[in-house]
Write a protein that holds these residues in place. Structure first.
Motif, short mmCIF file in Angstrom:
data_model
loop_
_atom_site.label_atom_id
_atom_site.label_comp_id
_atom_site.label_asym_id
_atom_site.label_seq_id
_atom_site.Cartn_x
_atom_site.Cartn_y
_atom_site.Cartn_z
N VAL A 1 -7.66 -3.03 14.33
CA VAL A 1 -6.63 -3.23 13.51
C VAL A 1 -5.17 -2.85 14.24
O VAL A 1 -3.82 -3.47 14.30
CB VAL A 1 -6.35 -2.16 12.09
CG1 VAL A 1 -5.25 -2.87 11.67
CG2 VAL A 1 -6.89 -3.21 11.17
N ALA A 2 -5.51 -1.89 15.17
CA ALA A 2 -4.52 -2.00 15.98
C ALA A 2 -4.29 -2.54 17.05
O ALA A 2 -3.27 -2.68 17.30
CB ALA A 2 -5.29 0.09 16.60
N MET B 1 -12.31 2.83 5.95
CA MET B 1 -12.12 1.74 6.87
C MET B 1 -12.79 2.51 7.97
O MET B 1 -12.35 3.86 8.18
CB MET B 1 -10.42 1.46 7.35
CG MET B 1 -10.88 0.72 8.76
SD MET B 1 -8.92 -0.37 8.85
CE MET B 1 -8.42 -0.88 7.50
N ASN B 2 -13.33 1.89 9.13
CA ASN B 2 -14.13 2.90 9.65
C ASN B 2 -13.43 2.16 10.93
O ASN B 2 -12.26 2.32 11.11
CB ASN B 2 -15.83 2.69 10.15
CG ASN B 2 -16.14 0.95 10.38
OD1 ASN B 2 -14.84 0.74 11.41
ND2 ASN B 2 -17.01 0.34 10.14
N ALA B 3 -13.88 3.83 12.07
CA ALA B 3 -12.97 4.08 13.35
C ALA B 3 -12.93 2.29 13.64
O ALA B 3 -11.96 2.00 14.48
CB ALA B 3 -13.49 4.97 14.10
N LYS B 4 -13.88 1.29 14.40
CA LYS B 4 -14.42 0.46 14.45
C LYS B 4 -13.12 0.09 14.27
O LYS B 4 -12.54 -1.13 14.99
CB LYS B 4 -15.42 -0.38 14.64
CG LYS B 4 -15.79 -1.51 15.22
CD LYS B 4 -16.65 -2.32 15.44
CE LYS B 4 -17.53 -3.47 15.55
NZ LYS B 4 -18.90 -3.52 16.15
N GLU B 5 -12.85 -0.90 12.12
CA GLU B 5 -12.11 -1.43 11.93
C GLU B 5 -10.77 -1.09 12.29
O GLU B 5 -10.24 -1.22 12.32
CB GLU B 5 -12.25 -1.25 10.23
CG GLU B 5 -13.57 -2.41 9.88
CD GLU B 5 -13.82 -1.96 8.74
OE1 GLU B 5 -13.75 -1.35 8.20
OE2 GLU B 5 -14.23 -2.59 8.41
N ARG B 6 -10.32 0.48 12.33
CA ARG B 6 -9.56 0.50 12.53
C ARG B 6 -8.73 0.38 13.62
O ARG B 6 -7.96 0.10 14.14
CB ARG B 6 -9.33 2.16 12.20
CG ARG B 6 -8.95 2.60 11.12
CD ARG B 6 -8.27 4.32 11.24
NE ARG B 6 -9.31 5.06 11.46
CZ ARG B 6 -10.81 5.83 11.07
NH1 ARG B 6 -10.72 5.49 9.54
NH2 ARG B 6 -11.23 6.80 11.83
N ALA B 7 -9.73 -0.01 14.99
CA ALA B 7 -9.34 -0.13 16.54
C ALA B 7 -9.23 -1.47 16.66
O ALA B 7 -8.05 -1.87 17.25
CB ALA B 7 -10.31 0.57 17.31
N GLU C 1 6.28 -1.47 11.15
CA GLU C 1 6.95 -0.70 12.25
C GLU C 1 7.55 -0.86 12.82
O GLU C 1 8.93 0.18 13.06
CB GLU C 1 5.42 -1.21 13.38
CG GLU C 1 5.98 -0.36 14.57
CD GLU C 1 6.08 0.65 14.64
OE1 GLU C 1 6.78 1.92 15.86
OE2 GLU C 1 4.36 1.18 14.42
N VAL C 2 8.57 -2.32 12.56
CA VAL C 2 10.15 -2.28 12.47
C VAL C 2 10.63 -1.71 11.39
O VAL C 2 12.12 -1.30 11.83
CB VAL C 2 9.78 -3.93 12.39
CG1 VAL C 2 11.80 -4.11 12.46
CG2 VAL C 2 9.72 -5.11 13.79
N ARG C 3 10.51 -1.36 10.37
CA ARG C 3 11.57 -0.84 9.89
C ARG C 3 11.54 0.53 9.84
O ARG C 3 12.22 1.57 9.55
CB ARG C 3 9.78 -1.03 8.16
CG ARG C 3 10.93 -0.11 7.01
CD ARG C 3 10.45 -0.41 5.10
NE ARG C 3 10.30 -2.12 5.05
CZ ARG C 3 9.18 -2.74 5.56
NH1 ARG C 3 7.96 -1.92 5.63
NH2 ARG C 3 9.26 -4.05 5.20
N ARG C 4 10.03 1.08 10.50
CA ARG C 4 10.20 2.76 10.50
C ARG C 4 11.02 2.79 12.10
O ARG C 4 11.18 3.91 12.21
CB ARG C 4 8.80 2.86 10.78
CG ARG C 4 7.89 3.40 9.62
CD ARG C 4 6.29 4.08 10.37
NE ARG C 4 5.75 3.64 11.08
CZ ARG C 4 4.78 2.85 10.64
NH1 ARG C 4 4.25 1.94 8.89
NH2 ARG C 4 4.57 1.14 10.98
#
Length: 76
Positions: free
Chosen positions: A9-10, A1-7, A21-24
């Motif tokens: 997803v975020a 996954m490249n930086a653009k895809e990670r952004a 995230e809830v579990r963490r």
């Protein structure tokens, strides 16, 4: 996954991402709660130790004062 895809997803997390995230967060909360309980138990134990030491010091001081009184008693 490249930086653009990670952004992307975020910005748009999936249901699974949100569940993770809830579990963490819940896991961290549980760990923090257990740490707090352990700290409170340690604090209670320390307070009890301080009280016992205070009682022991009082008893030792009274014994010392009684010894001094006996040894310095002047006969009339």
């Amino acid at each position: 996954m490249n930086a653009k895809e990670r952004a992307l997803v975020a910005e748009n997390p999936t249901f699974a991402d949100l569940c993770d995230e809830v579990r963490r967060a819940r896991t961290e909360w549980n760990r923090a709660l257990k740490a707090q309980e352990a700290a409170e138990a340690a604090l209670d134990a320390a307070k009890a130790l301080v009280a016992r030491c205070d009682d022991n010091e009082d008893a030792a001081r009274k014994a010392l004062e009684a010894f001094i009184d006996r040894e310095t008693e002047v006969e009339a």
